[in-house]
Design an enzyme around this catalytic site. Structure first.
Site, mmCIF file in Angstrom:
data_model
loop_
_atom_site.group_PDB
_atom_site.id
_atom_site.type_symbol
_atom_site.label_atom_id
_atom_site.label_comp_id
_atom_site.label_asym_id
_atom_site.label_seq_id
_atom_site.Cartn_x
_atom_site.Cartn_y
_atom_site.Cartn_z
ATOM 1 N N PRO A 255 -7.249 7.654 -4.759
ATOM 2 C CA PRO A 255 -8.882 7.868 -4.162
ATOM 3 C C PRO A 255 -9.236 7.327 -2.511
ATOM 4 O O PRO A 255 -9.269 6.770 -2.076
ATOM 5 C CB PRO A 255 -8.951 6.832 -5.375
ATOM 6 C CG PRO A 255 -7.212 5.938 -5.263
ATOM 7 C CD PRO A 255 -6.751 7.034 -4.970
ATOM 8 N N HIS B 3 0.357 4.225 -2.422
ATOM 9 C CA HIS B 3 0.527 6.043 -2.021
ATOM 10 C C HIS B 3 1.684 7.167 -3.110
ATOM 11 O O HIS B 3 1.439 8.220 -2.344
ATOM 12 C CB HIS B 3 0.067 5.647 -0.540
ATOM 13 C CG HIS B 3 -1.346 5.853 -0.077
ATOM 14 N ND1 HIS B 3 -2.458 6.100 0.051
ATOM 15 C CD2 HIS B 3 -2.333 4.138 -0.300
ATOM 16 C CE1 HIS B 3 -3.696 5.698 0.510
ATOM 17 N NE2 HIS B 3 -3.157 4.292 0.169
ATOM 18 N N HIS C 250 -6.093 -5.204 -3.346
ATOM 19 C CA HIS C 250 -6.945 -5.583 -1.988
ATOM 20 C C HIS C 250 -7.713 -7.116 -1.906
ATOM 21 O O HIS C 250 -8.371 -7.450 -1.182
ATOM 22 C CB HIS C 250 -8.407 -4.845 -2.654
ATOM 23 C CG HIS C 250 -8.266 -3.219 -2.104
ATOM 24 N ND1 HIS C 250 -9.120 -2.496 -1.885
ATOM 25 C CD2 HIS C 250 -7.217 -2.423 -1.659
ATOM 26 C CE1 HIS C 250 -8.511 -1.649 -1.672
ATOM 27 N NE2 HIS C 250 -7.341 -1.003 -1.399
ATOM 28 N N ARG D 7 0.562 -1.701 -0.043
ATOM 29 C CA ARG D 7 0.135 -0.332 -0.372
ATOM 30 C C ARG D 7 0.241 1.272 -0.033
ATOM 31 O O ARG D 7 0.420 2.078 -0.543
ATOM 32 C CB ARG D 7 -0.740 0.065 1.462
ATOM 33 C CG ARG D 7 -2.277 1.294 1.229
ATOM 34 C CD ARG D 7 -3.086 1.161 2.558
ATOM 35 N NE ARG D 7 -3.677 1.572 2.415
ATOM 36 C CZ ARG D 7 -4.053 2.758 3.844
ATOM 37 N NH1 ARG D 7 -3.601 2.247 4.660
ATOM 38 N NH2 ARG D 7 -5.469 3.369 3.207
ATOM 39 N N ASN E 126 -3.673 8.561 4.176
ATOM 40 C CA ASN E 126 -2.205 7.925 5.412
ATOM 41 C C ASN E 126 -2.542 7.837 6.357
ATOM 42 O O ASN E 126 -1.498 7.922 7.075
ATOM 43 C CB ASN E 126 -1.396 9.203 4.058
ATOM 44 C CG ASN E 126 -1.568 9.577 3.077
ATOM 45 O OD1 ASN E 126 -1.592 8.079 2.139
ATOM 46 N ND2 ASN E 126 -0.564 9.903 2.294
HETATM 47 C C1 HEM Z 1 -8.423 1.942 -6.363
HETATM 48 C C2 HEM Z 1 -8.879 2.591 -5.150
HETATM 49 C C3 HEM Z 1 -8.396 2.599 -4.037
HETATM 50 C C4 HEM Z 1 -9.055 2.845 -3.229
HETATM 51 C C5 HEM Z 1 -10.072 3.907 -3.231
HETATM 52 C C6 HEM Z 1 -8.668 2.196 -1.961
HETATM 53 C C7 HEM Z 1 -8.847 3.222 -0.317
HETATM 54 C C8 HEM Z 1 -8.205 1.426 0.726
HETATM 55 C C9 HEM Z 1 -8.255 2.187 1.920
HETATM 56 C C10 HEM Z 1 -9.315 2.850 2.407
HETATM 57 C C11 HEM Z 1 -8.157 0.994 2.301
HETATM 58 C C12 HEM Z 1 -8.656 0.201 3.996
HETATM 59 C C13 HEM Z 1 -7.606 1.068 4.766
HETATM 60 C C14 HEM Z 1 -7.787 1.124 6.604
HETATM 61 O O1 HEM Z 1 -9.305 2.256 6.422
HETATM 62 O O2 HEM Z 1 -6.954 1.105 7.124
HETATM 63 C C15 HEM Z 1 -6.420 0.650 1.815
HETATM 64 C C16 HEM Z 1 -6.011 -1.000 1.826
HETATM 65 C C17 HEM Z 1 -5.282 -1.508 1.622
HETATM 66 N N1 HEM Z 1 -4.593 -1.125 0.352
HETATM 67 FE FE1 HEM Z 1 -5.968 0.424 -1.071
HETATM 68 N N2 HEM Z 1 -6.862 1.398 -2.655
HETATM 69 C C18 HEM Z 1 -7.313 1.498 -3.561
HETATM 70 C C19 HEM Z 1 -6.823 1.107 -4.511
HETATM 71 C C20 HEM Z 1 -4.484 -0.059 -3.991
HETATM 72 C C21 HEM Z 1 -4.200 -0.439 -5.038
HETATM 73 C C22 HEM Z 1 -3.648 0.143 -6.320
HETATM 74 C C23 HEM Z 1 -3.352 -1.135 -4.387
HETATM 75 C C24 HEM Z 1 -2.274 -1.286 -4.515
HETATM 76 C C25 HEM Z 1 -1.501 -1.580 -6.364
HETATM 77 C C26 HEM Z 1 -4.036 -0.654 -2.770
HETATM 78 C C27 HEM Z 1 -3.690 -1.170 -1.513
HETATM 79 C C28 HEM Z 1 -3.470 -1.835 -0.482
HETATM 80 C C29 HEM Z 1 -3.490 -3.103 0.204
HETATM 81 C C30 HEM Z 1 -2.449 -3.684 0.293
HETATM 82 C C31 HEM Z 1 -4.296 -2.694 1.855
HETATM 83 C C32 HEM Z 1 -4.660 -3.227 2.874
HETATM 84 C C33 HEM Z 1 -3.398 -2.567 3.994
HETATM 85 C C34 HEM Z 1 -2.477 -3.113 4.546
HETATM 86 O O3 HEM Z 1 -4.061 -4.144 5.223
HETATM 87 O O4 HEM Z 1 -2.178 -3.042 5.705
HETATM 88 N N3 HEM Z 1 -4.934 -0.121 -3.242
HETATM 89 N N4 HEM Z 1 -6.751 0.899 0.555
#
Ligand code: HEM
Length: 320
Positions: A169, A72, A199, A68, A100
């Site tokens: 996003p 970011h 995800h 992630r 973030n």
């Molecule tokens: C399409 C638009 C995207 C949105 C709106 C989005 C939003 C989010 C949100 C809200 C979370 C959870 C944060 C929390 O509640 O603590 C999250 C987690 C995560 N996102 Fe995204 N994300 C997007 C795309 C991506 C992309 C492109 C990647 C990597 C290539 C990614 C990788 C991750 C990962 C791996 C997690 C889990 C992190 C963890 O468990 O520590 N995301 N994302």
């Protein structure tokens, strides 16, 4: 004679074509290429892999966290490690931006960086360490694809809280909003759908999926009722910070389960489910990836390289 000239020219053309395919140019003029540290820090990739493998063995959740970080970083003014900078009296950093606020994995990057500094002082950039190497290893250590990454990025000296707020996003976004955010960085529908497959690992907090599971996002028709109920219970018990896995069956395996969940209308965030259910190219890609894990792995790796090449922007060209 003619034939020997021909075979000679094709014998050097082939490697040339291959190396051109591995080259990418950033807008600030730095050429990225595979093998950038081969001479200056030949063990760089091994050091990153060693630290990532030992961390992930004891704390698997570090892998999604590092993946992630990569996303970011790249979406805010290019992949320049600005996500690692702390705020100062003159500058509010990316880290302070709301999207973030739950980033993690910084200590893994610190450890990799300090080992690299001991091995090759002042050579390897943080942006290469996080982006190119640690994020790639995070994916492969969870069973996902591995790929060659062009290296040679330069680190930022300044961060930008407003760009982070504006360009990352939102979990409540609809498909058009998501497509626009990715298009700003030169990423198309396929890149977006493939990258969102990240995800398939990791978790989100209730504050980010509450609206979806309670139906406040107006998308009540495209959620599996049993899934919504289970997630509402998680929120009720744990409040805003209650975490739930994106993919319940295999939250720490990098597979194509995310797309199977979307087809079953069990996407966790509104922005996840936005990729499937309204028809069109995004639906087709989700359906394809849900059936063909190899195709997903290939397209994901390609899109990660593309995201890793998002250019840094000059301050005068900064966002409107
Ligand atoms: C399409 C638009 C995207 C949105 C709106 C989005 C939003 C989010 C949100 C809200 C979370 C959870 C944060 C929390 O509640 O603590 C999250 C987690 C995560 N996102 Fe995204 N994300 C997007 C795309 C991506 C992309 C492109 C990647 C990597 C290539 C990614 C990788 C991750 C990962 C791996 C997690 C889990 C992190 C963890 O468990 O520590 N995301 N994302």
């Amino acid at each position: 004679m003619a034939s020997s000239a021909k075979s000679k020219s094709s014998s050097w053309l082939a490697p040339l074509i291959i190396s051109c395919a591995l080259l990418a140019c950033t807008a600030n003029g730095h050429f990225l290429y595979v093998g950038y540290y081969d001479r200056s820090c030949p063990n760089a990739e091994d050091i990153v892999h060693f630290v990532m493998a030992s961390k992930v063995a004891t704390q698997p959740a570090m892998a999604p966290a590092v993946l992630r970080l990569f996303f970011h970083d790249c979406f805010v003014n290019g992949c320049d490690a600005s996500v690692l900078l702390d705020s100062t009296s003159h500058m509010e950093s990316d880290k302070a931006a709301e999207p973030n606020d739950s980033l993690a994995g910084f200590e893994v990057i610190d450890e990799i960086k300090s080992r690299l500094e001991r091995a090759c002082p002042g050579v390897v950039s943080c942006s290469d360490v996080i982006i190119a190497l640690a994020a790639r290893d995070a994916v492969s250590l969870l069973g996902g694809p591995a790929w060659n990454v062009p290296l040679g990025r330069k680190d930022a000296r300044a961060a930008n809280i407003s760009a982070a707020d504006a360009y990352l996003p939102n979990p409540h976004a609809n498909l058009t909003e998501l497509l626009n955010k990715f298009a700003m960085h030169g990423l198309d529908t396929q890149d977006m759908v493939a990258l969102s497959g990240a995800h398939t690992v990791g978790t989100a907090r209730c504050q980010n999926y509450r609206a979806r599971v309670y139906g406040y996002d107006g998308e009540g028709k495209i959620i599996d009722p049993a899934f919504a109920e289970a997630r509402r219970r998680t929120c009720e018990v744990g409040g805003d910070n209650a975490v739930a896995p994106f993919d319940e069956q295999s939250p720490l395996t990098f597979d194509n389960a995310y797309y199977k969940d979307l087809v079953a209308r069990r996407g966790l965030l509104t922005s996840d489910q936005a990729l499937y259910g309204c028809g069109g190219p995004s639906d087709n890609l989700v359906r394809t990836y849900s059936k063909d894990g190899k195709r997903f792995a290939r397209d994901f790796a390609t899109a990660m390289v593309k995201m890793g090449n998002i250019p840094r922007r000059h301050p005068e060209c900064r966002w409107r």
